[in-house]
Write an enzyme that holds these catalytic residues in place. Structure first.
Site, PDB file in Angstrom:
ATOM      1  N   LYS A 233       0.793  -1.231   0.000  1.00  0.00           N
ATOM      2  CA  LYS A 233       0.000   0.000   0.000  1.00  0.00           C
ATOM      3  C   LYS A 233       0.827   1.284   0.000  1.00  0.00           C
ATOM      4  O   LYS A 233       0.357   2.317  -0.453  1.00  0.00           O
ATOM      5  CB  LYS A 233      -0.926   0.031   1.229  1.00  0.00           C
ATOM      6  CG  LYS A 233      -2.099  -0.929   1.145  1.00  0.00           C
ATOM      7  CD  LYS A 233      -2.970  -0.763   2.379  1.00  0.00           C
ATOM      8  CE  LYS A 233      -4.262  -1.541   2.243  1.00  0.00           C
ATOM      9  NZ  LYS A 233      -5.196  -1.268   3.344  1.00  0.00           N
TER      10      LYS A 233
ATOM     11  N   ASP B 276     -10.174   3.180   2.635  1.00  0.00           N
ATOM     12  CA  ASP B 276     -10.286   2.522   3.946  1.00  0.00           C
ATOM     13  C   ASP B 276     -10.981   3.415   4.984  1.00  0.00           C
ATOM     14  O   ASP B 276     -11.824   2.950   5.747  1.00  0.00           O
ATOM     15  CB  ASP B 276      -8.903   2.121   4.470  1.00  0.00           C
ATOM     16  CG  ASP B 276      -8.326   0.924   3.722  1.00  0.00           C
ATOM     17  OD1 ASP B 276      -9.104   0.066   3.267  1.00  0.00           O
ATOM     18  OD2 ASP B 276      -7.088   0.852   3.611  1.00  0.00           O
TER      19      ASP B 276
END
Ligand code: ATR
Length: 275
Positions: free
Chosen positions: A66, A102
């Site tokens: 990520k 997220d």
């Protein structure tokens, strides 16, 4: 032309995203495929370059890529910059945009599925890793008064410093944890304690120490962690990580396809895959 989307992770076998996104494509009758790709970091540049092809919607990026993916992209959205990580890449005509869903996925799960408005509510977050940064950001944006506790104190200190400009956030030291939890309305666990890979059934909180209203655990394997079991037994509301997983994926789906995500189909596919 069959469109394609991917998830880049360390191991293709573990991801639940193919089941969830595949079900979403099918539910809307889209001619599209979703594939899991296991990669090492050194393979990332070539894989990312492949996302520029005109039949590619984009990709989800999971642990451990990520952060490493960020310099390989053309643009980062404010959300990706605020979280400091990219979980969704969007291919806009060959330009790769790095985004993060997220925090918004967690916020939507809390508000819509748990029906909880965090505004001005005392909240304790356990953990200071990658997920904690997104969850902490979402809680502060929702107006929570946030205390952060972590086994490794320095990491909690760093996270508090990183999040300070987004709202009311402070550090919880070990001797103050029980008192902070008992006073809080909401506790969110972002640590790995309680995940199925743990041999012992463990809770990150001492027995009998729970908040007043709601406990959220972002773990979904198992669906009920020891922490959530204790909270439910004490009559509290509980939520596991499934809704966050669905909503972070739903936002990615919409950014790729331009269509509302069929979240019921996505929940169904995930529940089936987890059984
Ligand atoms: P993720 O991306 O899922 O957030 P991570 O960045 O590795 O994963 O973070 C894991 C979190 O779980 C950290 O807050 C970690 O605490 P440390 O910073 O002290 O390592 C926490 N964690 C993992 N195992 C733990 C344990 N046995 N007891 C308490 N906290 C634990």
């Amino acid at each position: 032309m069959t469109k394609r989307a991917f998830v880049f992770s360390s191991s293709a076998a573990h991801s639940l995203s193919p089941a969830m996104q595949g079900a979403a494509f099918a539910a809307l009758g889209l001619d599209a495929r979703y594939e899991a790709v296991g990669l090492e970091e050194r393979e990332l540049p070539e894989a990312v370059a492949g996302l520029r092809a005109n039949d590619v919607y984009g990709a989800n990026i999971t642990i451990p890529h990520k952060v490493a993916v960020m310099p390989l992209l053309d643009e980062l959205t404010p959300q990706a910059q605020a979280v400091g990580a990219v979980n969704t890449v969007i291919n806009r005509g060959g330009t790769l945009i790095g985004h993060n869903t997220d925090a918004s996925g967690f916020a939507r799960a809390l508000l819509e599925d748990a029906g909880y408005d965090a505004e001005s509510r005392d909240t304790v977050m356990l953990g200071a890793g990658g997920s904690a940064r997104a969850v902490g950001l979402a809680l502060l944006r929702a107006g929570a008064t946030l205390g952060i506790y972590n086994r490794t104190l320095e990491k909690a200190e760093d996270l508090v410093a990183a999040l300070e400009r987004y709202g009311n956030v402070g550090l919880i030291r070990p001797p103050d944890l029980d008192r902070a939890v008992l006073r809080a309305s909401l506790v969110v666990n972002t640590t790995s304690v309680g995940h199925e890979t743990y041999a012992a059934a463990a809770s990150p909180l001492r027995a009998g120490v729970l908040p007043r209203e709601l406990v959220v655990d972002i773990i979904y394997r198992p669906p009920e962690t020891p922490l959530l079991r204790a909270a439910a037994a004490a009559g509290l509301e509980t939520q596991n990580g499934l809704a966050m997983l669905v909503y972070q994926g739903a936002e990615a789906f919409t950014l790729w396809t331009g269509q509302d995500a069929p979240v019921a189909a996505m929940f169904g596919a995930l529940r089936a895959a987890l059984e």
